[in-house]
Design a protein around this motif. Structure first.
Motif, PDB file in Angstrom:
ATOM      1  N   ASN A 114     -23.140  30.514 -21.855  1.00 29.51           N
ATOM      2  CA  ASN A 114     -23.758  31.830 -21.645  1.00 29.51           C
ATOM      3  C   ASN A 114     -23.554  32.738 -22.851  1.00 29.51           C
ATOM      4  OD1 ASN A 114     -24.678  31.095 -19.126  1.00 29.51           O
ATOM      5  ND2 ASN A 114     -22.909  31.949 -18.043  1.00 29.51           N
ATOM      6  N   ASP A 115     -22.356  32.699 -23.450  1.00 27.56           N
ATOM      7  CA  ASP A 115     -22.096  33.506 -24.652  1.00 27.56           C
ATOM      8  C   ASP A 115     -23.001  33.082 -25.796  1.00 27.56           C
ATOM      9  OD1 ASP A 115     -20.184  34.950 -23.333  1.00 27.56           O
ATOM     10  OD2 ASP A 115     -18.458  33.894 -24.222  1.00 27.56           O
ATOM     11  N   THR A 116     -23.167  31.781 -25.968  1.00 28.69           N
ATOM     12  CA  THR A 116     -24.032  31.277 -27.038  1.00 28.69           C
ATOM     13  C   THR A 116     -25.466  31.712 -26.814  1.00 28.69           C
ATOM     14  OG1 THR A 116     -22.604  29.350 -27.261  1.00 28.69           O
ATOM     15  CG2 THR A 116     -24.786  29.185 -28.223  1.00 28.69           C
ATOM     16  N   LYS A 117     -25.923  31.651 -25.577  1.00 34.09           N
ATOM     17  CA  LYS A 117     -27.285  32.077 -25.253  1.00 34.09           C
ATOM     18  C   LYS A 117     -27.468  33.563 -25.550  1.00 34.09           C
ATOM     19  CE  LYS A 117     -30.507  31.920 -21.358  1.00 34.09           C
ATOM     20  NZ  LYS A 117     -30.645  31.553 -19.945  1.00 34.09           N
ATOM     21  N   ARG A 118     -26.477  34.382 -25.169  1.00 35.55           N
ATOM     22  CA  ARG A 118     -26.557  35.819 -25.416  1.00 35.55           C
ATOM     23  C   ARG A 118     -26.584  36.115 -26.914  1.00 35.55           C
ATOM     24  NH1 ARG A 118     -22.715  39.072 -26.732  1.00 35.55           N
ATOM     25  NH2 ARG A 118     -21.079  37.626 -26.105  1.00 35.55           N
ATOM     26  N   LEU A 119     -25.737  35.417 -27.685  1.00 38.91           N
ATOM     27  CA  LEU A 119     -25.698  35.649 -29.131  1.00 38.91           C
ATOM     28  C   LEU A 119     -27.001  35.220 -29.807  1.00 38.91           C
ATOM     29  CD1 LEU A 119     -22.030  34.562 -29.916  1.00 38.91           C
ATOM     30  CD2 LEU A 119     -22.972  36.866 -29.954  1.00 38.91           C
ATOM     31  N   ARG A 120     -27.612  34.142 -29.331  1.00 32.76           N
ATOM     32  CA  ARG A 120     -28.903  33.722 -29.889  1.00 32.76           C
ATOM     33  C   ARG A 120     -29.974  34.767 -29.614  1.00 32.76           C
ATOM     34  NH1 ARG A 120     -28.753  27.374 -28.281  1.00 32.76           N
ATOM     35  NH2 ARG A 120     -27.514  26.701 -30.053  1.00 32.76           N
ATOM     36  N   GLN A 121     -29.950  35.359 -28.412  1.00 31.48           N
ATOM     37  CA  GLN A 121     -30.921  36.402 -28.094  1.00 31.48           C
ATOM     38  C   GLN A 121     -30.711  37.623 -28.978  1.00 31.48           C
ATOM     39  OE1 GLN A 121     -30.375  37.002 -23.888  1.00 31.48           O
ATOM     40  NE2 GLN A 121     -31.859  35.422 -23.329  1.00 31.48           N
ATOM     41  N   GLU A 122     -29.447  38.008 -29.192  1.00 27.67           N
ATOM     42  CA  GLU A 122     -29.159  39.149 -30.072  1.00 27.67           C
ATOM     43  C   GLU A 122     -29.627  38.870 -31.495  1.00 27.67           C
ATOM     44  OE1 GLU A 122     -25.053  40.220 -29.910  1.00 27.67           O
ATOM     45  OE2 GLU A 122     -25.105  40.681 -27.769  1.00 27.67           O
ATOM     46  N   LYS A 123     -29.396  37.651 -31.958  1.00 23.63           N
ATOM     47  CA  LYS A 123     -29.830  37.277 -33.312  1.00 23.63           C
ATOM     48  C   LYS A 123     -31.345  37.377 -33.430  1.00 23.63           C
ATOM     49  CE  LYS A 123     -29.942  33.364 -36.475  1.00 23.63           C
ATOM     50  NZ  LYS A 123     -29.621  31.934 -36.633  1.00 23.63           N
ATOM     51  N   GLN A 124     -32.061  36.891 -32.417  1.00 24.42           N
ATOM     52  CA  GLN A 124     -33.523  36.945 -32.447  1.00 24.42           C
ATOM     53  C   GLN A 124     -34.013  38.384 -32.408  1.00 24.42           C
ATOM     54  OE1 GLN A 124     -35.314  34.208 -32.950  1.00 24.42           O
ATOM     55  NE2 GLN A 124     -37.139  35.458 -33.102  1.00 24.42           N
ATOM     56  N   GLU A 125     -33.362  39.237 -31.613  1.00 24.52           N
ATOM     57  CA  GLU A 125     -33.746  40.646 -31.551  1.00 24.52           C
ATOM     58  C   GLU A 125     -33.542  41.328 -32.902  1.00 24.52           C
ATOM     59  OE1 GLU A 125     -31.488  42.326 -28.371  1.00 24.52           O
ATOM     60  OE2 GLU A 125     -32.606  41.254 -26.820  1.00 24.52           O
ATOM     61  N   LYS A 126     -32.410  41.051 -33.549  1.00 18.53           N
ATOM     62  CA  LYS A 126     -32.145  41.644 -34.867  1.00 18.53           C
ATOM     63  C   LYS A 126     -33.131  41.132 -35.912  1.00 18.53           C
ATOM     64  CE  LYS A 126     -27.303  42.642 -34.066  1.00 18.53           C
ATOM     65  NZ  LYS A 126     -25.918  42.397 -34.457  1.00 18.53           N
ATOM     66  N   LYS A 127     -33.468  39.860 -35.821  1.00 19.52           N
ATOM     67  CA  LYS A 127     -34.434  39.288 -36.761  1.00 19.52           C
ATOM     68  C   LYS A 127     -35.795  39.958 -36.580  1.00 19.52           C
ATOM     69  CE  LYS A 127     -36.125  34.745 -38.179  1.00 19.52           C
ATOM     70  NZ  LYS A 127     -36.099  33.311 -37.870  1.00 19.52           N
ATOM     71  N   ASN A 128     -36.200  40.165 -35.325  1.00 10.16           N
ATOM     72  CA  ASN A 128     -37.480  40.850 -35.057  1.00 10.16           C
ATOM     73  C   ASN A 128     -37.439  42.296 -35.546  1.00 10.16           C
ATOM     74  OD1 ASN A 128     -38.535  38.552 -33.890  1.00 10.16           O
ATOM     75  ND2 ASN A 128     -38.051  39.180 -31.797  1.00 10.16           N
ATOM     76  N   ARG A 129     -36.317  42.964 -35.331  1.00 10.91           N
ATOM     77  CA  ARG A 129     -36.180  44.354 -35.774  1.00 10.91           C
ATOM     78  C   ARG A 129     -36.269  44.450 -37.299  1.00 10.91           C
ATOM     79  NH1 ARG A 129     -37.388  49.332 -35.338  1.00 10.91           N
ATOM     80  NH2 ARG A 129     -35.805  50.769 -36.047  1.00 10.91           N
ATOM     81  N   ASN A 130     -35.605  43.539 -37.997  1.00  5.51           N
ATOM     82  CA  ASN A 130     -35.684  43.525 -39.464  1.00  5.51           C
ATOM     83  C   ASN A 130     -37.108  43.241 -39.937  1.00  5.51           C
ATOM     84  OD1 ASN A 130     -33.028  44.155 -39.903  1.00  5.51           O
ATOM     85  ND2 ASN A 130     -32.370  42.041 -40.131  1.00  5.51           N
ATOM     86  N   ALA A 131     -37.802  42.333 -39.256  1.00  4.68           N
ATOM     87  CA  ALA A 131     -39.185  42.030 -39.643  1.00  4.68           C
ATOM     88  C   ALA A 131     -40.065  43.271 -39.458  1.00  4.68           C
ATOM     89  CB  ALA A 131     -39.709  40.861 -38.816  1.00  4.68           C
ATOM     90  N   GLN A 132     -39.817  44.041 -38.396  1.00  3.57           N
ATOM     91  CA  GLN A 132     -40.589  45.262 -38.179  1.00  3.57           C
ATOM     92  C   GLN A 132     -40.282  46.300 -39.252  1.00  3.57           C
ATOM     93  OE1 GLN A 132     -39.588  46.503 -34.237  1.00  3.57           O
ATOM     94  NE2 GLN A 132     -41.020  45.065 -33.250  1.00  3.57           N
ATOM     95  N   LEU A 133     -39.013  46.409 -39.648  1.00  2.00           N
ATOM     96  CA  LEU A 133     -38.645  47.390 -40.675  1.00  2.00           C
ATOM     97  C   LEU A 133     -39.168  47.012 -42.051  1.00  2.00           C
ATOM     98  CD1 LEU A 133     -34.967  48.213 -39.637  1.00  2.00           C
ATOM     99  CD2 LEU A 133     -37.002  49.646 -39.359  1.00  2.00           C
ATOM    100  N   GLU A 134     -39.467  45.743 -42.284  1.00  2.00           N
ATOM    101  CA  GLU A 134     -39.965  45.302 -43.589  1.00  2.00           C
ATOM    102  C   GLU A 134     -41.484  45.323 -43.685  1.00  2.00           C
ATOM    103  OE1 GLU A 134     -38.228  41.455 -44.080  1.00  2.00           O
ATOM    104  OE2 GLU A 134     -36.271  42.253 -44.631  1.00  2.00           O
TER     105      GLU A 134
END
Length: 149
Positions: free
Chosen positions: A78-98
């Motif tokens: 469950n922790d790994t799944k949560r961290l993967r979701q956070e990573k994907q959210e941050k990646k999407n946020r960075n893509a939006q900011l760029e």
């Protein structure tokens, strides 16, 4: 006390019977032979019951340990799944900011203006950048005579 036999046993179908010896008198009273002592059953039964109980307790302990490991593995999954979701959210946020529109808006907030006269093209081979126009004429934007454009 055993009395030796006068005549050896016959090999036949029935049991051999001792023949009385002439010089010996038959015993007055027959003494019963002592029975073989049987091993007591109680220690054996207690040993078997003890082994069965010990096996049962060890199986229960093993099952408990495996269940704890299962809970830990589930928690880590469950922790790994949560961290993967956070990573994907941050990646999407960075893509939006760029994105170009967001970058231009942030640059204007900081007081920066585009310099259209010195636009440079970055060449991927690492050599110095060159001017975007570089003496070239825009295609489709040639001046037509007599129009002033």
């Amino acid at each position: 006390m055993r009395v030796p036999r006068a005549v050896p046993r016959r090999r036949g179908s029935g049991p051999a019977r001792p023949e009385p010896v002439a010089d010996q008198a038959p015993p007055a009273r027959a003494v019963p032979r002592p029975r073989r002592a049987r091993a007591p059953r109680t220690p054996f039964v207690l040993l078997v019951v003890g082994l069965l109980c010990g096996g049962l307790v060890s199986l229960l302990l093993l099952n408990t340990v495996l269940a704890q490991d299962s809970f830990l593995a589930n928690e880590l999954r469950n922790d790994t799944k949560r961290l993967r979701q956070e990573k994907q959210e941050k990646k999407n946020r960075n893509a939006q900011l760029e994105m170009p529109g967001v970058l231009a808006g942030n640059a204007e907030k900081q007081g920066q203006q585009p310099d259209w006269e010195r636009a440079r093209v970055i060449v991927p081979d690492g050599s110095a950048s060159r001017a975007a126009s570089g003496g070239q004429k825009l295609v489709g934007r040639e001046q037509t005579e007599g129009t002033g454009r």
